[in-house]
Design a protein around this motif. Sequence first.
Motif, PDB file in Angstrom:
ATOM      1  N   GLU A   1      -4.757   4.223   5.301  1.00 58.65           N
ATOM      2  CA  GLU A   1      -5.273   3.622   4.264  1.00 58.65           C
ATOM      3  C   GLU A   1      -4.670   1.965   4.473  1.00 58.65           C
ATOM      4  OE1 GLU A   1      -6.809   6.624   0.538  1.00 58.65           O
ATOM      5  OE2 GLU A   1      -5.064   6.274   1.214  1.00 58.65           O
TER       6      GLU A   1
ATOM      7  N   SER B   1       0.489  -1.243  -0.366  1.00 59.30           N
ATOM      8  CA  SER B   1       0.144   0.161  -0.448  1.00 59.30           C
ATOM      9  C   SER B   1       0.476   1.200   0.267  1.00 59.30           C
ATOM     10  CB  SER B   1      -1.073  -0.292   1.352  1.00 59.30           C
ATOM     11  OG  SER B   1      -1.728  -1.099   1.452  1.00 59.30           O
TER      12      SER B   1
ATOM     13  N   LYS C   1      -4.881  -0.180   7.613  1.00 58.65           N
ATOM     14  CA  LYS C   1      -7.230  -0.648   7.018  1.00 58.65           C
ATOM     15  C   LYS C   1      -7.033  -1.574   6.214  1.00 58.65           C
ATOM     16  CE  LYS C   1     -10.718  -0.314   7.683  1.00 58.65           C
ATOM     17  NZ  LYS C   1     -11.212  -1.758   7.499  1.00 58.65           N
ATOM     18  N   LEU C   2      -6.270  -1.745   4.893  1.00 53.95           N
ATOM     19  CA  LEU C   2      -5.544  -3.114   4.359  1.00 53.95           C
ATOM     20  C   LEU C   2      -5.198  -4.418   5.071  1.00 53.95           C
ATOM     21  CD1 LEU C   2      -6.229  -3.885   1.102  1.00 53.95           C
ATOM     22  CD2 LEU C   2      -4.388  -3.120   0.550  1.00 53.95           C
TER      23      LEU C   2
ATOM     24  N   THR D   1     -11.634  -9.110  -3.743  1.00 54.27           N
ATOM     25  CA  THR D   1     -11.948  -7.344  -2.687  1.00 54.27           C
ATOM     26  C   THR D   1     -11.147  -7.111  -2.577  1.00 54.27           C
ATOM     27  OG1 THR D   1     -12.634  -9.269  -0.920  1.00 54.27           O
ATOM     28  CG2 THR D   1     -15.162  -8.652  -2.717  1.00 54.27           C
ATOM     29  N   LEU D   2     -10.553  -8.447  -1.540  1.00 51.41           N
ATOM     30  CA  LEU D   2      -8.969  -6.966  -1.351  1.00 51.41           C
ATOM     31  C   LEU D   2      -8.172  -6.737  -2.081  1.00 51.41           C
ATOM     32  CD1 LEU D   2      -8.579  -9.853   1.805  1.00 51.41           C
ATOM     33  CD2 LEU D   2     -10.023  -7.599   1.767  1.00 51.41           C
TER      34      LEU D   2
ATOM     35  N   LYS E   1      -8.177  -6.071  -5.207  1.00 54.98           N
ATOM     36  CA  LYS E   1      -8.908  -4.972  -6.293  1.00 54.98           C
ATOM     37  C   LYS E   1      -8.683  -3.174  -5.644  1.00 54.98           C
ATOM     38  CE  LYS E   1     -13.701  -4.146  -5.045  1.00 54.98           C
ATOM     39  NZ  LYS E   1     -15.199  -4.544  -6.236  1.00 54.98           N
ATOM     40  N   ARG E   2      -8.119  -3.385  -4.391  1.00 58.55           N
ATOM     41  CA  ARG E   2      -8.077  -1.911  -3.253  1.00 58.55           C
ATOM     42  C   ARG E   2      -6.476  -1.646  -3.349  1.00 58.55           C
ATOM     43  NH1 ARG E   2      -9.936  -3.727   2.484  1.00 58.55           N
ATOM     44  NH2 ARG E   2      -9.460  -2.463   3.192  1.00 58.55           N
TER      45      ARG E   2
ATOM     46  N   LYS F   1      -1.081   4.663  -0.920  1.00 58.66           N
ATOM     47  CA  LYS F   1      -1.455   4.593   0.016  1.00 58.66           C
ATOM     48  C   LYS F   1      -1.048   6.031   1.475  1.00 58.66           C
ATOM     49  CE  LYS F   1      -4.363   2.784  -2.883  1.00 58.66           C
ATOM     50  NZ  LYS F   1      -5.918   3.670  -2.714  1.00 58.66           N
TER      51      LYS F   1
ATOM     52  N   ASP G   1      -7.352  -5.405   7.833  1.00 66.21           N
ATOM     53  CA  ASP G   1      -8.714  -6.886   6.721  1.00 66.21           C
ATOM     54  C   ASP G   1      -7.840  -7.725   6.304  1.00 66.21           C
ATOM     55  OD1 ASP G   1      -9.869  -4.653   7.250  1.00 66.21           O
ATOM     56  OD2 ASP G   1     -10.370  -4.008   6.105  1.00 66.21           O
TER      57      ASP G   1
END
Length: 295
Positions: free
Chosen positions: A264, A255, A267-268, A289-290, A292-293, A260, A271
């Motif tokens: 951010e 990130s 948070k990733l 879903t993870l 692609k962030r 990022k 998760d």
Amino acid sequence: MNNIIVGLGEALWDMLPEGKKIGGAPANFAYHVSQFGLESCVVSAIGNDALGNEILDVFHEKNLKYQLEKVNFPTGTVQVELDAEGVPCYEIKEGVAWDNIPFTEALQTLALSTRSVCFGSLAQRSKVSRETINRFLDTMPDGEGQCKIFDINLRQNFYDKEIIENSLNKCNILKINDEELVIISRMFGYPGIDLQDTCWKLINKYELKMLILTCGTNGSYVFASGEVSFLETPNVNVADTVGAGDSFTAAFCASIIKGKSVREAHKLAVDVSAYICTQSGAMPVLPETLKKRLR
């Protein structure tokens, strides 16, 4: 500067109750970095044996790039027992291949092309691998956005003050958990039990860009440039926690490299590590879903 992200240190088999799974913090880190579309590479050593060849097979299957020297020592294994909450207890075999990672011409070339690296204390328990790790860190070019992450990863009695202090002087990001922070506080003679105060002392003394503190179910912190990010740990059904910390480090590093913010990235990382806890073993495929962030 080239953008290769390296996981440097142990590559091994975790011998779990349900069977063996590929492991080792640097391999876990490099694999999860690669899932976010960044070029990564595992650096370690394996034996001239069936377990070593199986590691190569798994890395090929996962499309994970590697620089693994074959040496005349057995491929590393770790006996893993899980408690009722899925938390692992490790028995790490000694005198194995990853204790004997040579610094080769090819490794020097890789170091010169490496933007970021993650290394720990465990692979420095032996003189050969410790010297290789230090030479790699010293060979890496300096540059904007470079991450030298010391994921301290204290295991059994395989560390001492000299190794820890040298690594702190060579890194610019420290990743540590609350139990390890208590050990380090005692080792360095820091008074008091305020964890945040100790974190700021380490940042200031060793001129760190960031310090990541994980506290298990009690959340995690990122200290950076006078700011503190805190996030609670998600409540999930835990299969096991093997490799969760490595996936946290990988997601955070990826990130930051992709621009990022600290929040951010934090948070990733939270998760991703929560998802890893719901899966068995250290290298499951992350859901789209993870991933692609960071696209």
